[in-house]
Design an enzyme around this catalytic site. Structure first.
Site, PDB file in Angstrom:
ATOM      1  N   ASP A 177      67.841   3.891  23.563  1.00 28.65           N
ATOM      2  CA  ASP A 177      68.905   2.982  23.145  1.00 28.65           C
ATOM      3  C   ASP A 177      69.781   3.586  22.054  1.00 28.65           C
ATOM      4  O   ASP A 177      70.983   3.331  21.999  1.00 28.65           O
ATOM      5  CB  ASP A 177      68.302   1.664  22.658  1.00 28.65           C
ATOM      6  CG  ASP A 177      67.889   0.756  23.804  1.00 28.65           C
ATOM      7  OD1 ASP A 177      68.347   0.988  24.940  1.00 28.65           O
ATOM      8  OD2 ASP A 177      67.107  -0.184  23.576  1.00 28.65           O
ATOM      9  N   ASN A 193      74.836  -3.151  18.016  1.00 29.25           N
ATOM     10  CA  ASN A 193      73.640  -3.951  17.715  1.00 29.25           C
ATOM     11  C   ASN A 193      73.801  -4.765  16.440  1.00 29.25           C
ATOM     12  O   ASN A 193      73.768  -5.987  16.483  1.00 29.25           O
ATOM     13  CB  ASN A 193      72.405  -3.048  17.580  1.00 29.25           C
ATOM     14  CG  ASN A 193      71.617  -2.930  18.863  1.00 29.25           C
ATOM     15  OD1 ASN A 193      71.967  -3.523  19.879  1.00 29.25           O
ATOM     16  ND2 ASN A 193      70.542  -2.174  18.829  1.00 29.25           N
ATOM     17  N   ARG A 231      62.586  -2.796  -4.172  1.00 32.22           N
ATOM     18  CA  ARG A 231      62.992  -3.967  -4.943  1.00 32.22           C
ATOM     19  C   ARG A 231      63.909  -4.842  -4.116  1.00 32.22           C
ATOM     20  O   ARG A 231      64.726  -4.373  -3.329  1.00 32.22           O
ATOM     21  CB  ARG A 231      63.716  -3.528  -6.227  1.00 32.22           C
ATOM     22  CG  ARG A 231      62.834  -2.752  -7.189  1.00 32.22           C
ATOM     23  CD  ARG A 231      63.662  -1.964  -8.175  1.00 32.22           C
ATOM     24  NE  ARG A 231      64.534  -2.816  -8.972  1.00 32.22           N
ATOM     25  CZ  ARG A 231      65.478  -2.348  -9.773  1.00 32.22           C
ATOM     26  NH1 ARG A 231      65.687  -1.052  -9.875  1.00 32.22           N
ATOM     27  NH2 ARG A 231      66.221  -3.168 -10.477  1.00 32.22           N
ATOM     28  N   ASP A 269      65.339  -8.265   0.833  1.00 34.79           N
ATOM     29  CA  ASP A 269      65.476  -6.809   0.909  1.00 34.79           C
ATOM     30  C   ASP A 269      66.807  -6.391   1.511  1.00 34.79           C
ATOM     31  O   ASP A 269      67.207  -5.230   1.404  1.00 34.79           O
ATOM     32  CB  ASP A 269      64.344  -6.209   1.745  1.00 34.79           C
ATOM     33  CG  ASP A 269      62.996  -6.293   1.048  1.00 34.79           C
ATOM     34  OD1 ASP A 269      62.962  -6.698  -0.130  1.00 34.79           O
ATOM     35  OD2 ASP A 269      61.982  -5.952   1.679  1.00 34.79           O
ATOM     36  N   THR A 288      67.867  -8.533  20.234  1.00 34.38           N
ATOM     37  CA  THR A 288      66.524  -8.108  20.631  1.00 34.38           C
ATOM     38  C   THR A 288      66.064  -6.870  19.861  1.00 34.38           C
ATOM     39  O   THR A 288      65.016  -6.312  20.166  1.00 34.38           O
ATOM     40  CB  THR A 288      66.473  -7.810  22.144  1.00 34.38           C
ATOM     41  OG1 THR A 288      67.513  -6.889  22.485  1.00 34.38           O
ATOM     42  CG2 THR A 288      66.632  -9.083  22.958  1.00 34.38           C
ATOM     43  N   TYR A 299      66.593  -5.153  15.641  1.00 33.27           N
ATOM     44  CA  TYR A 299      66.141  -5.414  14.265  1.00 33.27           C
ATOM     45  C   TYR A 299      66.118  -6.914  13.980  1.00 33.27           C
ATOM     46  O   TYR A 299      65.226  -7.438  13.298  1.00 33.27           O
ATOM     47  CB  TYR A 299      67.078  -4.686  13.309  1.00 33.27           C
ATOM     48  CG  TYR A 299      66.580  -4.479  11.889  1.00 33.27           C
ATOM     49  CD1 TYR A 299      65.319  -4.908  11.478  1.00 33.27           C
ATOM     50  CD2 TYR A 299      67.382  -3.814  10.962  1.00 33.27           C
ATOM     51  CE1 TYR A 299      64.884  -4.700  10.178  1.00 33.27           C
ATOM     52  CE2 TYR A 299      66.954  -3.595   9.664  1.00 33.27           C
ATOM     53  CZ  TYR A 299      65.707  -4.044   9.279  1.00 33.27           C
ATOM     54  OH  TYR A 299      65.275  -3.832   7.988  1.00 33.27           O
ATOM     55  N   LEU A 354      65.402  -9.409  15.911  1.00 34.00           N
ATOM     56  CA  LEU A 354      64.190 -10.042  16.437  1.00 34.00           C
ATOM     57  C   LEU A 354      62.980  -9.708  15.572  1.00 34.00           C
ATOM     58  O   LEU A 354      62.146 -10.567  15.274  1.00 34.00           O
ATOM     59  CB  LEU A 354      63.956  -9.598  17.876  1.00 34.00           C
ATOM     60  CG  LEU A 354      62.756 -10.221  18.600  1.00 34.00           C
ATOM     61  CD1 LEU A 354      62.905 -11.738  18.685  1.00 34.00           C
ATOM     62  CD2 LEU A 354      62.617  -9.621  19.997  1.00 34.00           C
ATOM     63  N   GLN A 392      72.324   3.873  12.360  1.00 33.04           N
ATOM     64  CA  GLN A 392      72.721   5.278  12.497  1.00 33.04           C
ATOM     65  C   GLN A 392      73.785   5.672  11.482  1.00 33.04           C
ATOM     66  O   GLN A 392      73.568   6.562  10.664  1.00 33.04           O
ATOM     67  CB  GLN A 392      73.217   5.539  13.927  1.00 33.04           C
ATOM     68  CG  GLN A 392      72.121   5.356  14.975  1.00 33.04           C
ATOM     69  CD  GLN A 392      72.627   5.490  16.391  1.00 33.04           C
ATOM     70  OE1 GLN A 392      73.811   5.323  16.672  1.00 33.04           O
ATOM     71  NE2 GLN A 392      71.731   5.772  17.319  1.00 33.04           N
TER      72      GLN A 392
END
Length: 283
Positions: free
Chosen positions: A68, A135, A146, A165, A176, A178, A180, A235
């Site tokens: 992907d 995405n 932290r 975070d 579907t 990160y 998810l 990326q």
């Protein structure tokens, strides 16, 4: 002279100049790319084997071999040129791909027979359209160990402040990924909506929210903990200036994916096959 293939539903692709793209560090992908080119050349299709470092604007149809991540990189490049992309999965899950290496010959035949459809997938944009994501766009705070306080405004209305975070802004395609994993909902990929999900929030009241794609999502942080990084599809990463606010919007571009008209390639079938969705555990 252009070579046009028309689908059973009247959609058209131009196969005059086909680019077959692979990750230069993956010998398996290279071998599959050569095989794909040979299959196409035997059918009198001009197909060039290129790495994902050699994207070109004269390509009329892109075949992408890899996982992907390789397809995401290709989609971001080709979206502004309205070039359709067909993914062949050589990775693990392969949510964005339609075929496997063992199915190259039959997949080419399906395409030439018009057994496909084109699906436009929404992209997100940030940093004055410099950053595109198929995405998700992720904003993280000032340190890996932290949490940070981040404020989310939508169309100048205060929505929430998160002690977390980071924050994931996801497309339906990325729901579907990160999103998810962070507890966000799965959306049908052609919905016109955006998901906002905090990463590891320090409160039970911080929940994902789904908003229309027309909204402008603004993220800021507290003065003593400025935002540090923003990434697209995990990326492309930018360092943010101190106290720099981030606007995330629907891009004016969309990714065009070529999907085969096969029952096993429907969104629900892919969910069941790749995520074992809705299957009860049988020990």
């Amino acid at each position: 002279m252009a070579k046009i293939i028309e689908s059973e539903t009247g959609e058209k692709i131009d196969i005059t100049n086909v680019g077959i793209f692979y990750n230069k560090d993956d010998i398996k992908a290279y071998n599959s790319a050569i095989e794909t080119a040979n299959v196409m050349n035997l059918k009198d299709i001009n197909a060039k084997v290129l790495t994902t470092e050699e994207f070109r604007t004269d390509i009329t149809f892109a075949v992408v071999l890899g996982g992907d991540g390789t397809i995401l990189k290709s989609a971001r490049f080709f979206a502004p040129y309205d070039v359709p992309i067909f993914g062949i999965n050589l990775g693990r899950l392969g949510f964005l791909s339609q075929s496997k290496a063992a199915q190259i010959r039959e997949s080419v035949d399906y395409i030439l027979q018009g057994q496909f459809r084109l699906e436009n997938r929404m992209l997100l944009a940030a940093i004055n359209q410099q950053m595109l994501a198929l995405n998700d766009i992720v904003v993280k705070g000032d340190g890996f160990s932290r949490t940070s306080r981040m404020y989310v405004h939508i169309n100048d209305h205060t929505v929430c402040d998160y002690l977390a975070d980071g924050i994931i802004i996801s497309t339906p395609t990325g729901s579907t990924a990160y999103n998810l994993s962070a507890g966000g909902p799965v959306l049908f990929p052609t919905l016109d909506a955006i998901v906002i999900v905090p990463i590891c929030p320090h409160t039970m009241s911080a929940r994902p929210i789904v908003v229309p794609s027309t909204e402008v999502i603004n993220i800021t942080s507290s003065q003593n903990k400025p935002l540090m990084k923003i990434s697209a599809d995990g990326q492309n990463t930018f360092d943010l200036e101190q106290n720099q606010a981030v606007d995330v919007v629907k891009s004016k571009y969309s990714a065009k994916l070529l999907l085969l008209n096969l029952q096993k390639n429907s969104f629900y079938s892919v969910l069941k096959e790749k995520l074992h969705w809705g299957l009860s555990w049988q020990g």
